[in-house]
Scaffold this active site. Structure first.
Site, short mmCIF file in Angstrom:
data_model
loop_
_atom_site.label_atom_id
_atom_site.label_comp_id
_atom_site.label_asym_id
_atom_site.label_seq_id
_atom_site.Cartn_x
_atom_site.Cartn_y
_atom_site.Cartn_z
N LYS A 78 0.84 -1.20 0.00
CA LYS A 78 0.00 0.00 0.00
C LYS A 78 0.87 1.25 0.00
O LYS A 78 1.87 1.31 0.73
CB LYS A 78 -0.92 -0.01 1.23
CG LYS A 78 -1.87 1.18 1.31
CD LYS A 78 -2.70 1.09 2.57
CE LYS A 78 -3.68 2.26 2.70
NZ LYS A 78 -4.49 2.17 3.93
N SER A 154 -9.29 2.07 3.45
CA SER A 154 -8.42 2.82 2.55
C SER A 154 -7.41 1.96 1.81
O SER A 154 -6.68 2.46 0.95
CB SER A 154 -7.67 3.88 3.36
OG SER A 154 -6.84 3.28 4.34
N SER A 178 -9.49 -0.26 7.59
CA SER A 178 -8.98 -0.04 6.24
C SER A 178 -8.41 -1.25 5.52
O SER A 178 -8.17 -1.19 4.32
CB SER A 178 -7.94 1.08 6.24
OG SER A 178 -8.56 2.32 6.43
#
Length: 464
Positions: A78, A154, A178
């Site tokens: 990420k 996210s 997330s």
């Protein structure tokens, strides 16, 4: 094709010579080439570097000298976690991409030490502040099952990448759900571990709500990845000691005799009917496997106000270092303004709610080994918006009531896929364990996957 193979299967194939790390990496890169234009899962892909690393891995396996338990596994990171030599832009227009980028985050360093093949960086909303994945800088990330729907967030880029075979596994972050939110929306698996189990550096502006977590297609892969990325790091003042036992140890021990609490709504949530029905059916699978299931609520009211004080304060801290203009996500600007209005007393009051919730859940787990809930009360909604159509609140926390409470308490929480709705969208079941019971939490998830095949269902996205 190996692009949707489990990492543990790839590693066995490398050991026997049936599969090559180069082949697996090329298949992952082919999947990125085939699908990413539709779903926007990656912000950076280093095909040349990945293939070079795969060739080095292949040579090590041929020599019988792999670096570790992830050698040659195609992996993504990420774009909220530092990666040496690559920019970490966090979906923001405010960060200087020139760096310097001279350190790896602890979990990235662990992956490199074990020989993992790092494909690139995945999309995130600006500073990972919300439960969907879109930003001014990189655009929106679509769902593997329907690119017109959100991937969640996210860590949406990581979930979509894993779901479409763009690498066997990924590392995301989770400050309020997330990794679990996008796992539920995309039919993948993700664990928010006990806080401190995966060291974090640099520290998050959102403080001790923020965790790093593995994102995979199966619970077994999640345990295998957790083995790699855990470990003490002096850069994280709250990092736990390196675990002495593999998280794969005992993962197949089943659930017979375990005391499972099932709460369909935590006492305050409204679910879509199909979500509730699918999660209830999943709980029945655990009961059939021998668990002692009791339908009971933990007994707390919605802690969203306290969470928002802490999270919005973090948003204010994020933006305080910059000159804010209309290139910044308008929702982030809105909550940061709210966060800047809170006093120290407000923050401490929210922290008190957090501590009381932790105490309540600690006592709850004296009676129940794990708590099972839906991961989310809804399925994926249209891409490019923070909340579903016609939603009463503009806040992402208004539709994630099952995830953020367990960031407050820092407990391990695992999302596993438990079905598809009539319109073909995935639903997730959340398994919450006591703090430090990550292995037990994974064991329950593995027992469910051993009895079902939802984790093996894959989207049929057509290449363009």
């Amino acid at each position: 094709m190996t692009s949707k193979a489990q990492a543990t299967d790839l590693l066995e194939g490398y050991r026997t010579g049936a599969i090559s790390p180069v082949e697996a990496t090329q298949d992952a890169l082919d999947a990125i080439e085939r699908y990413d234009e539709q779903v926007n899962a990656f912000v950076l892909v280093d095909a040349e570097g990945a293939l070079a690393a795969a060739k080095e891995s292949e040579a090590r396996w041929h020599a019988g000298e792999p670096l570790g338990a992830g050698d040659g596994v195609p992996t993504s990171i990420k774009d909220a976690l530092w990666t040496r030599g690559w920019p970490t832009m966090r979906g923001s227009t405010m960060i200087d991409e020139h760096g310097p980028w001279d350190e790896d985050a602890p979990c990235v360093a662990r992956l490199k030490e074990t020989g993992a093949v790092i494909l690139g960086k995945t999309t995130t909303p600006e500073y990972s502040w919300k439960g969907v994945t879109d930003s001014h800088r990189y655009g929106a990330t679509g769902n593997p099952w329907d690119p017109s729907k959100t991937s969640g967030g996210s860590s949406g880029g990581s979930a979509t990448a894993v779901g479409l075979g763009m690498g066997a596994w990924s590392i995301g972050t989770d400050g309020g759900g997330s990794v679990r939110i996008p796992a539920a929306f995309t039919g993948t698996v993700a664990l928010k571990p006990t806080y401190g189990l995966i060291a974090l550096y640099p520290p998050s502006a959102f403080g001790t709500l923020s965790h790093a977590g593995p994102m995979t297609r199966t619970v077994r892969d999640t345990a295998a990845l957790l083995d790699i990325v855990t470990g003490f790091d002096v850069r994280d003042w709250s990092a736990m000691p390196t675990p002495a036992t593999s998280f794969l140890s005992g993962i197949d021990d089943g659930v017979a005799g375990l005391r499972i609490a099932y709460s369909s709504d935590l006492g305050f949530v409204d679910n879509q009917p199909e979500v509730e029905a699918l999660v209830r059916a999943a709980v029945d699978v655990l009961a059939d496997a021998g668990a002692e299931v009791t339908e009971v609520d933990p007994g707390f009211s919605d802690p969203v106000d306290a969470f928002n004080v802490l999270w919005w304060s973090g948003a204010a801290k994020v933006l305080s270092a910059y000159t804010v203009d209309d290139r910044v996500d308008p929702g982030l600007r809105r909550v940061a303004e709210l966060g800047s209005s809170y006093s120290a007393s407000d923050f401490l009051d929210a922290t008190q709610v957090r501590m009381e919730l932790g105490l309540l859940m600690g006592r709850f787990h004296q009676s129940y080994d794990v708590l099972v809930t839906p991961t989310l009360p809804i399925t994926a909604f249209p891409i490019g918006q923070d909340v579903p159509d016609g939603w009463a609140s503009p806040d992402w926390t208004s539709w994630t009531p099952y995830t953020y409470p367990f960031n407050l308490t820092q407990q391990p929480a695992l999302s596993v896929p438990c079905g598809l709705t009539s319109d073909g969208l995935p639903v997730g079941m959340q398994i919450v364990g006591p703090r430090h019971a990550d292995a037990l939490t994974l064991r329950v998830g593995q027992a469910y996957q051993a009895a079902t095949d939802w984790h093996s269902r894959t989207p049929t996205l057509e290449a363009r």
